[in-house]
Structures are given as structure tokens and as C-alpha cells.
Design an enzyme around this catalytic site. Structure first.
Site, PDB file in Angstrom:
ATOM      1  N   THR A   1       0.848  -1.194   0.000  1.00 17.00           N
ATOM      2  CA  THR A   1       0.000   0.000   0.000  1.00 17.00           C
ATOM      3  C   THR A   1       0.885   1.247   0.000  1.00 17.00           C
ATOM      4  OG1 THR A   1      -0.223  -0.170   2.407  1.00 17.00           O
ATOM      5  CG2 THR A   1      -1.971  -1.137   1.075  1.00 17.00           C
TER       6      THR A   1
ATOM      7  N   THR B   1       1.563   4.506   1.494  1.00 19.44           N
ATOM      8  CA  THR B   1       2.394   5.067   2.557  1.00 19.44           C
ATOM      9  C   THR B   1       3.327   4.017   3.149  1.00 19.44           C
ATOM     10  OG1 THR B   1       0.682   6.684   3.103  1.00 19.44           O
ATOM     11  CG2 THR B   1       2.359   6.271   4.780  1.00 19.44           C
ATOM     12  N   CYS B   2       2.828   2.801   3.280  1.00 25.34           N
ATOM     13  CA  CYS B   2       3.638   1.716   3.839  1.00 25.34           C
ATOM     14  C   CYS B   2       4.867   1.446   2.984  1.00 25.34           C
ATOM     15  CB  CYS B   2       2.796   0.443   3.949  1.00 25.34           C
ATOM     16  SG  CYS B   2       1.246   0.662   4.831  1.00 25.34           S
ATOM     17  N   SER B   3       4.702   1.524   1.665  1.00 28.42           N
ATOM     18  CA  SER B   3       5.787   1.203   0.737  1.00 28.42           C
ATOM     19  C   SER B   3       6.703   2.385   0.451  1.00 28.42           C
ATOM     20  CB  SER B   3       5.208   0.693  -0.598  1.00 28.42           C
ATOM     21  OG  SER B   3       4.482  -0.501  -0.407  1.00 28.42           O
TER      22      SER B   3
END
Length: 247
Positions: free
Chosen positions: A48, A50-52
Site C-alpha cells: 500500500t 504510505t507503507c511502501s
């Protein structure tokens, strides 16, 4: 949602089925946390945005700094299966992070961080948070504020490392374009190491092409060095940059 801090409490006792190579194995929370200082960050999902783009990469980037400050391991927890987590770690080149697949939501539920993201088609996921865990006991938690969307304000790596060491001063980000067998590239990397600067190495022919470096710098030779967003140039330019810093 009423997300409550678990500071001062033990983490849930959970087992995680994980895939290592072609074999299944089980990892327990005792194995992960017992007798160790561990930084944990949990997020809504692998791959996803922001996570990546930020959450995982920054923890991976600062891993050596955490280690210097007594952290034994950095763990990323997400409500995904082990195949997804392993592939995400590989794609992100996050070799400094231990990824834990909480596909059954047992750990996230035990932490009181399970939320419903049915509006996005995600089903049950983890709220975004981070924590410092010492010998299985939560010392500190940073829980994102309970508001719409996917807030990312306090669970980041910089907030955590500044909690551990309030005097922490980050180095500028450094990237260097190199090519195999290049003596000037080796010299530039030695200079960076001598000045205590960690760097991201982008190898021409593997990670990028000469077209890429020419488009960015106007030159097709290597090395090409960037420090803190500033274009420095080749190995001689880098030596001059460091000499100017001392002067």
C-alpha cells in the site's frame, strides 16, 4: 475505535506460520521478543502507498542507527499472509527488517489495534502504530490519531529513534551511481565511508542505465554522487566537497 496504549503490558503470546524458502515453519512471539530490545511498527497492508513509500523504507534505512542504540531487531507486522510479506520485503530490498505476517489477526487483536477497513475492501486490518518492546514488555507506543483516512504522523522511524535518543542527528541521504570495475567509484565509496556516511548504491546496468544517469546529471560517467538532495558529481568533486566542509 478507542485504541488504547499497552505501555507497561506484555505483548500477546502468538504463533505465526511463515514460509522460509520452500518450507513452512512457526515463529513465536517468545522467539521474537524474549531477552531482546525490539522496535515494532505495524501498518495496514503490504504494497500500500504510505507503507511502501515511507514507513518501511525509513525503518530499513535507519536500522544501523537503531542497532547502535541497543535495538536488536526491527519488526514489521501486517495483516497479510507470509507470501505477500516475503514478496514485499524482497521488492522493497528491506533486508534489515523482519516481516511478520499476522494473517489470522491474533497479534493485532491482542494489541487492541484491529480495525475494520471494509470501505476500502480490506476487511480487518491493523491500525498504524509503532512500539518499543523490551523483553516482551511494551515500554513505549506511538499510536496514530483516530481520524479518517490513514494518518501517518507519529509511528515513523524518526519519531521512534528520537524517543530512544533525543540527541539523535540524522545524516543527509546519500546516493551514488556506480558501475562494476570502476576504480573512481571505489574511491568515491571509500571517501563516503571515511566520513561516516551510509549510502544507497545504484549500479549502472543493474539498477539503472546510463540513460538514467545522463537524464539526471547530464553526464554518462560514473560515479555520480548526491548528498542531501544536492548533486555533488564524481570522485574528485566529492573530495573537493569534503575538503570544503573541513575548511
Amino acid at each position: 475505535m478507542a485504541l488504547a496504549s499497552k505501555e507497561g503490558q506484555r505483548i500477546p503470546n502468538v504463533s505465526f506460520p511463515v514460509r522460509e524458502g520452500d518450507a513452512w515453519k512457526t515463529i513465536t512471539t517468545d522467539e521474537i521478543f524474549s531477552g531482546k530490545t525490539v522496535v515494532v511498527f505495524s501498518l495496514p497492508g503490504a504494497f500500500t502507498p504510505t507503507c511502501s513509500s515511507t514507513h518501511l523504507p525509513r525503518y530499513n534505512e535507519l536500522a544501523s542507527k537503531f542497532k547502535e542504540r541497543g535495538v536488536d531487531e526491527i519488526v514489521c507486522v501486517s495483516v497479510n499472509d507470509t507470501f505477500v510479506m516475503n514478496e514485499w520485503k524482497k521488492q522493497q530490498e528491506a533486508e534489515n527488517i523482519t516481516v511478520i505476517p499476522d494473517g489470522n489477526t491474533e497479534f493485532t487483536k491482542g494489541m487492541g489495534m484491529l480495525v475494520h477497513k471494509n470501505d476500502l475492501g480490506f476487511g480487518d486490518r491493523s491500525w498504524r502504530y509503532s512500539m518499543l518492546v523490551k523483553d516482551g514488555v511494551v515500554e513505549k507506543m506511538f499510536i496514530e490519531p483516530e481520524k479518517d483516512g490513514d494518518p501517518f504522523e507519529v509511528s515513523d522511524a524518526d519519531t521512534m529513534i528520537h524517543y530512544i535518543d533525543k540527541d539523535f542527528k540524522d545524516q543527509p541521504s546519500v546516493s551514488i551511481f556506480t558501475k562494476p570495475g570502476c576504480q573512481y567509484c571505489a574511491k568515491a565509496k571509500e571517501l563516503l565511508q571515511e566520513h561516516g556516511l551510509a549510502y544507497e548504491e545504484i549500479v549502472l546496468g543493474t539498477d539503472a542505465s546510463t540513460v538514467s544517469v545522463r537524464a539526471i546529471t547530464g553526464k554518462a560517467t560514473a560515479p555520480q554522487v548526491f548528498i542531501g538532495g544536492e548533486y555533488i558529481g564524481g570522485s574528485e568533486d566529492l573530495a573537493a566537497y569534503f575538503a570544503k566542509q573541513v575548511a
